[in-house]
Design a protein around this motif. Structure first.
Motif, PDB file in Angstrom:
ATOM      1  N   UNK A 238      52.158 -65.554 -32.261  1.00  0.00           N
ATOM      2  CA  UNK A 238      51.367 -66.354 -31.330  1.00  0.00           C
ATOM      3  C   UNK A 238      50.928 -65.554 -30.114  1.00  0.00           C
ATOM      4  N   UNK A 239      49.792 -65.964 -29.576  1.00  0.00           N
ATOM      5  CA  UNK A 239      49.414 -65.575 -28.228  1.00  0.00           C
ATOM      6  C   UNK A 239      49.604 -66.806 -27.350  1.00  0.00           C
ATOM      7  N   UNK A 240      49.930 -66.592 -26.090  1.00  0.00           N
ATOM      8  CA  UNK A 240      50.117 -67.777 -25.249  1.00  0.00           C
ATOM      9  C   UNK A 240      49.212 -67.726 -24.022  1.00  0.00           C
ATOM     10  N   UNK A 241      48.928 -68.903 -23.488  1.00  0.00           N
ATOM     11  CA  UNK A 241      48.016 -69.047 -22.341  1.00  0.00           C
ATOM     12  C   UNK A 241      48.584 -70.092 -21.402  1.00  0.00           C
ATOM     13  N   UNK A 242      48.157 -70.053 -20.170  1.00  0.00           N
ATOM     14  CA  UNK A 242      48.478 -71.164 -19.282  1.00  0.00           C
ATOM     15  C   UNK A 242      47.248 -71.518 -18.476  1.00  0.00           C
ATOM     16  N   UNK A 243      47.297 -72.702 -17.886  1.00  0.00           N
ATOM     17  CA  UNK A 243      46.155 -73.179 -17.114  1.00  0.00           C
ATOM     18  C   UNK A 243      45.825 -74.601 -17.512  1.00  0.00           C
ATOM     19  N   UNK A 244      44.606 -75.033 -17.216  1.00  0.00           N
ATOM     20  CA  UNK A 244      44.202 -76.410 -17.506  1.00  0.00           C
ATOM     21  C   UNK A 244      43.641 -76.477 -18.927  1.00  0.00           C
ATOM     22  N   UNK A 245      44.318 -77.226 -19.791  1.00  0.00           N
ATOM     23  CA  UNK A 245      43.875 -77.309 -21.186  1.00  0.00           C
ATOM     24  C   UNK A 245      42.616 -78.159 -21.341  1.00  0.00           C
TER      25      UNK A 245
ATOM     26  N   UNK B 251      45.627 -65.631 -20.025  1.00  0.00           N
ATOM     27  CA  UNK B 251      46.536 -65.188 -21.092  1.00  0.00           C
ATOM     28  C   UNK B 251      47.896 -64.773 -20.539  1.00  0.00           C
ATOM     29  N   UNK B 252      48.920 -65.114 -21.349  1.00  0.00           N
ATOM     30  CA  UNK B 252      50.270 -64.682 -21.018  1.00  0.00           C
ATOM     31  C   UNK B 252      50.773 -63.642 -22.007  1.00  0.00           C
ATOM     32  N   UNK B 253      50.670 -64.034 -23.285  1.00  0.00           N
ATOM     33  CA  UNK B 253      51.103 -63.129 -24.344  1.00  0.00           C
ATOM     34  C   UNK B 253      49.922 -62.791 -25.232  1.00  0.00           C
ATOM     35  N   UNK B 254      49.729 -61.505 -25.502  1.00  0.00           N
ATOM     36  CA  UNK B 254      48.733 -61.065 -26.478  1.00  0.00           C
ATOM     37  C   UNK B 254      49.080 -59.641 -26.806  1.00  0.00           C
ATOM     38  N   UNK B 255      48.603 -59.176 -27.927  1.00  0.00           N
ATOM     39  CA  UNK B 255      49.001 -57.852 -28.357  1.00  0.00           C
ATOM     40  C   UNK B 255      48.558 -56.770 -27.360  1.00  0.00           C
TER      41      UNK B 255
ATOM     42  N   UNK C 205      48.321 -57.106 -24.155  1.00  0.00           N
ATOM     43  CA  UNK C 205      48.907 -57.241 -22.822  1.00  0.00           C
ATOM     44  C   UNK C 205      50.270 -56.563 -22.793  1.00  0.00           C
ATOM     45  N   UNK C 206      50.733 -56.348 -21.582  1.00  0.00           N
ATOM     46  CA  UNK C 206      52.025 -55.666 -21.428  1.00  0.00           C
ATOM     47  C   UNK C 206      53.134 -56.443 -22.109  1.00  0.00           C
ATOM     48  N   UNK C 207      53.058 -57.772 -22.021  1.00  0.00           N
ATOM     49  CA  UNK C 207      54.115 -58.604 -22.598  1.00  0.00           C
ATOM     50  C   UNK C 207      54.074 -58.625 -24.113  1.00  0.00           C
ATOM     51  N   UNK C 208      52.966 -58.236 -24.680  1.00  0.00           N
ATOM     52  CA  UNK C 208      52.824 -58.229 -26.128  1.00  0.00           C
ATOM     53  C   UNK C 208      52.662 -59.622 -26.691  1.00  0.00           C
TER      54      UNK C 208
END
Ligand code: HEM
Lengths: 573, 355
Positions: free
Chosen positions: A410-417, A437-441, A443-446
């Motif tokens: 998964x990739x994850x996101x935050x904000x207003x859906x 974006x929070x998580x993505x390949x 990004x630093x967090x992967x």
């Protein structure tokens, strides 16, 4: 037969002259009437148009047009079956996509032009069948036609001579023949019993035309039944995860397509719970491993909320009937169970997420929306793989349809859906335009990779996600079509009519008897078919046989005598 | 689930190959028959021409006596089955009643014997396939083709018992060879289970009737082609032009071909009506709607309407003969499209059935 062949041979000339005649006449009438009596001209034109429309040629033309008109519906994607494919198709073909739409080529079977063809065809059909039915009714009530002067001109003809000492005078012979023909299903009319040359006319096979009429009328019946289904039926879809229950109310459906005259009060509030779904895959056949060989859904149904539950099995090709509807197993997939905790540490989402099958071996896409997460709403997009396998280049795929190595990426996101705006959203899509974006390949967090039981914390303290396990879901189609039983009945009626029409033969038989100068009783008979009848000769032979048996006439292969006798009989007339 | 027996499956493929080989020899024999027998018939014709003067007198006499009210010279037996045979052209074509008799054709006998041998081997192939997979042998394109070719040849042989249609041999056997080759080369599939959507007794009913009707349509397709050729040739002959289709001597006149193919088409049309209806019933069971204009349904419908048009044409003035034959050919073209393009190119619910 020979009669009809003659008619056909003559036809081209006859046809063209008569056609010219009518059009010429029509024009003349119109020209005249435009000056004096417009109403009559209009009527004349209508009559002309009606004759044209109900002619056999027009029927043939419209039939062929119907065949041609049906073809584009198989060449271009159709809206009723696949609306999204149509949208994509128009996008992919900017040069002519719109043009095709203007020509209704994505809605062929409800298009104006296709409807025009079949409506004209059915008007033509009614215009054809009605007068034929009336004419046939009259023919069935009237006596067989008068005995022709020369029976020998008929396509089948034969004679018998009864010896003078047999004691069968002409009048008895004709009555005998009448009896025999009646037994064979002919309608018989005896003429001139006590005259010098008694004769009879007989006819059978009225059911041929009845069959033809039943066939054509039944086609109208099928069309009407289909229309009834469209007016009063409804259909819908629902995805059910193991353990979930579908209740037959409007809110119970994921998607609902009502017929034109649908009323929601006609939904009976039955329910169906999915207890367990099992898919079996081929594990042995080379080259076919992974192909599904069985889907079985165990369900519990209730006729109404208070009724006792009933265990049933729902399978492909084996729907469950409930409350006037039928429920079909039309799809299935995996539903990973996840728990999402938000930044405050509270459980913001827990439950199954239906993963949409995208590729081989249940390679499925997953979208998780967590509007209840605080302080920020969370969203996840990614894939579910029942048997995850990663190639050296880093692309992952599913190696088997079964749960050997389930994995969520998964990739994850935050904000207003954007769920609060009231705009309806597709549950299988996440609009990431306004999200961070929070998580993505990249990004630093992967990216997030989860196996069952594992938990991953989101960066920046936004929360965590846990992969609890996997359930299965099924796609259920629910249909109610009050027209289909009638369509089936008319369909079988049509076949019955068709078989009658093609295999019953309409035949006429005439028999004439007389007394020869030498005292023998002479019998001559002739047969005529209406329409195609390749068994007329067989019938003639059969008649000869039963006549010969009745009167004990030895079969003489010597046609010479027959000829002599018959010519003398006909000369007698 | 039945157990898959791969050994049987391999035997089946071997039988299919052997059958195709036997058919190929039969095909050659049929072609040889066309060439040789028409040459022989030509010789007979030439001999007959010498005594034609006498014949003409006889014919004239027959007409006169007819006018007097006598039954025609042949009597009822001569008219048996085909009251229209009076319309045959003067020679140059085979007997319209398509009955056996007359000349003995050795190559044709060899060809039929080989075809019988071929169909037995072919039948063994179909049966071993069925046992290998533990189900009816028509669950995918490979099986439709191999079983369909078997049914086509079997139907042809069964019709041969009653009618001398050996002149169709090259066509029917040629088509069967093409089908077998296409099955092995383009659509080969090992024995396997059926996907759930096909696990229904309607597969047995619906598809078997479809295959049978298609086999009959195959016969009438071949006959309609020959009808067109023959009617072209008959025109040539009537106009005393050169006969450039000599091999057609063995073939009956156009009208007889038309009449027989009409009768076969009528049976096949009833079969196709059932195919359509049973397909609809099955679709209702499997997908919840009996008709949805899926490409396969569209083409099944198109075929049905074209042959309905054909039956109408036979009752419409100016549309019998050549035009009706064209309709029968167009109908068969649609059958082919329905089987090939629709299964492979067009995208629909039926797509899983193939490859
Ligand atoms: C919905 C379109 C139609 C279909 C599918 C259809 C189909 C057929 C079929 C399959 C036959 C042959 C079997 C039989 O003799 O019953 C037939 C015969 C016939 N049809 Fe139709 N038909 C249609 C429309 C019409 C129309 C519009 C007319 C009138 C103009 C018509 C007039 C006839 C007649 C007169 C026959 C009898 C032919 C004969 O004597 O052999 N049909 N039709």
């Amino acid at each position: 037969m020979s009669e009809s062949v003659k008619a056909k041979k003559k036809s081209p000339a006859a046809e063209s002259t008569s056609a010219e005649g009518t059009t010429g006449e029509g024009k003349l009438k119109r020209a005249k009437s435009e000056a004096a009596l417009p109403a009559l001209g209009f009527k004349g034109m209508l009559r002309w148009a009606w004759t044209q429309l109900t002619s056999m040629r027009t029927a043939l033309f419209l039939l062929l047009l119907l065949a041609v008109g049906a073809v584009p519906g198989s060449l271009f994607p159709q809206r009723p079956a696949n609306p999204s494919v149509v949208t994509q198709y128009i996008k992919d073909n900017p040069s002519y996509g719109q043009l095709l739409d203007a020509l209704q080529l994505y809605d062929v079977y409800s298009s104006a032009w296709f409807s025009a063809i079949y409506i004209l065809l059915f008007i033509s059909l009614i215009g054809c069948v009605t007068p034929r039915a009336i004419a046939h009714y009259k023919a069935m009530k009237s006596q067989p036609p008068r005995t022709p002067k020369r029976l020998s001109r008929l396509p089948e003809y034969g004679t018998l001579a009864l010896p003078a000492d047999a004691g069968i005078p002409a009048s008895k012979a004709i009555n005998d023949a009448a009896g025999l023909l009646k037994k064979r299903g002919y309608r018989v009319d005896v003429r001139d019993v006590d005259g010098a040359l008694p004769s009879l006319g007989a006819e059978r096979g009225f059911l041929k035309e009845v069959g033809n009429l039943v066939f054509h009328t039944s086609l109208i019946g099928v069309l009407v039944s289909v229309a009834i289904g469209g007016l009063y039926g409804y259909s819908g879809q629902r995805i059910l995860v193991e353990g979930e229950t579908f209740v037959n109310t409007l809110v119970g459906y994921d998607q609902f397509t009502p017929g034109t005259n649908f009323q929601s009060s006609s939904l009976q509030p039955y329910s169906m719970q999915l207890d367990k779904f099992e898919a079996t895959f081929d594990r042995e056949s080379p080259g076919k491993a992974g192909q599904p060989i069985d889907y079985t859904a165990e369900v519990t149904t209730k006729e109404n909320p208070d009724a006792p539950g009933k265990k049933e099995v729902l399978k492909v090709n084996d729907p469950v009937s409930l409350g006037g509807t039928s429920l079909y197993l039309t799809g299935n997939g995996y539903a990973p169970m996840v728990t999402v905790r938000d930044g405050d540490g509270n459980v913001a989402f827990q439950g199954p997420v239906t993963a949409k099958v995208q590729g081989d071996n249940y390679y499925s896409s997953v979208v998780i929306k967590v509007p209840d997460a605080k302080p920020e709403q969370l969203g996840f997009v990614g894939f579910f793989l029942p048997t995850a396998f990663v190639t050296e280049t880093g692309t992952s795929f599913s190696a088997s349809p079964e749960l050997f190595n389930p994995q969520l990426s998964l990739n994850s996101f935050y904000g207003d859906l954007g769920l609060d705006k009231g705009v309806p959203q597709n549950v299988f899509e996440l609009d990431i335009k306004d999200l961070k974006p929070l998580n993505a390949r990249d990004l630093a967090a992967g990216g997030i990779t989860l196996t069952p039981g594992a938990t991953v914390d989101l960066p920046e303290g936004k929360g965590s996600i846990t992969f609890d396990g996997v359930k299965k879901y099924i796609g259920v189609d629910i249909h109610h079509n009050p027209g289909q039983l009638y369509a089936l009945i008319f369909g079988f009626l049509a076949v019955a009519g068709l078989v009658m029409s093609l295999y019953i033969n309409r035949r006429r038989v005439w028999v004439r008897t007389g007394t020869h100068a030498d005292g023998r009783t002479m019998v001559e008979y002739g047969l005529l078919a209406r329409g195609e009848d390749h068994r007329l000769a067989g019938e003639a032979a059969a008649l000869r046989e039963i006549f010969a048996r009745e009167w004990n006439v030895p079969e003489t292969p010597d046609t010479g005598t027959t000829k002599a006798v018959s010519s003398s009989t006909s000369k007698d007339q | 689930m039945p157990v898959i027996n791969e050994t049987l499956g391999q035997y089946s493929e071997l039988f299919m190959l052997l059958a195709a080989g036997t058919y190929t020899v039969a095909f050659i024999a049929f072609a040889w028959d066309l060439a040789k027998s028409s040459k022989m018939l030509r010789a007979v014709d030439l001999k007959a021409a010498a005594s034609s003067a006498n014949e003409k007198v006889a014919v004239a006499a027959g007409r006169v006596s007819d006018g007097l009210g006598a039954p025609d010279a042949g009597g009822p037996a001569g008219r048996a089955e085909r009251p229209t045979s009076g319309l045959t052209v003067e020679g140059g074509t085979a007997a319209g009643d398509m009955k056996y008799g007359g000349v003995r054709r050795a190559p044709a006998r060899v060809a039929v014997a080989l075809t019988v041998l071929g169909v037995l081997i072919h039948g063994a192939g179909v049966v071993t396939r069925a046992f290998g997979a533990g189900r009816v042998p028509w669950g995918n394109m490979y099986e439709f083709l191999t079983t369909g070719a078997f049914v086509a040849v079997a139907v042809f042989l069964i019709v041969l018992i009653r009618r001398d249609l050996r002149f169709l041999g090259t066509f029917v056997i040629g088509l069967a060879i093409i089908m077998l080759v296409a099955a092995s080369a383009a659509f080969w599939t090992p024995v396997g289970h059926l996907v759930p959507a096909l696990q229904s007794y309607w597969l047995i009913i619906h598809v078997s009737i479809a295959v049978l009707s298609s086999a009959l349509f195959t016969l009438t397709f071949a006959m309609s082609i020959l009808q067109l050729l023959q009617s072209y040739r008959q025109k040539n002959l009537a106009a005393n032009r050169a006969d450039n289709l000599g091999f057609m001597r063995l073939v009956p006149n156009a009208l007889s071909l038309e009449n027989l193919s009409y009768r076969i088409n009528a049976i096949a049309f009833i079969g196709w009506t059932f195919t359509l209806m049973f397909g609809a019933i099955w679709a209702e069971k499997a997908w919840g709607r009996f008709w949805g204009w899926d490409p396969k349904e569209v083409w099944t419908f198109v075929i049905w309407v074209v042959y309905a048009g054909y039956l109408h044409a036979r009752a419409t003035r100016g549309w019998t003969g050549t035009r009706a034959a064209w309709l029968s050919i167009v109908g068969y073209a649609c059958v082919i499209i329905n089987f090939t393009l629709v299964n492979t190119v067009f995208n629909g619910l039926h797509s899983y059935s193939g490859l």
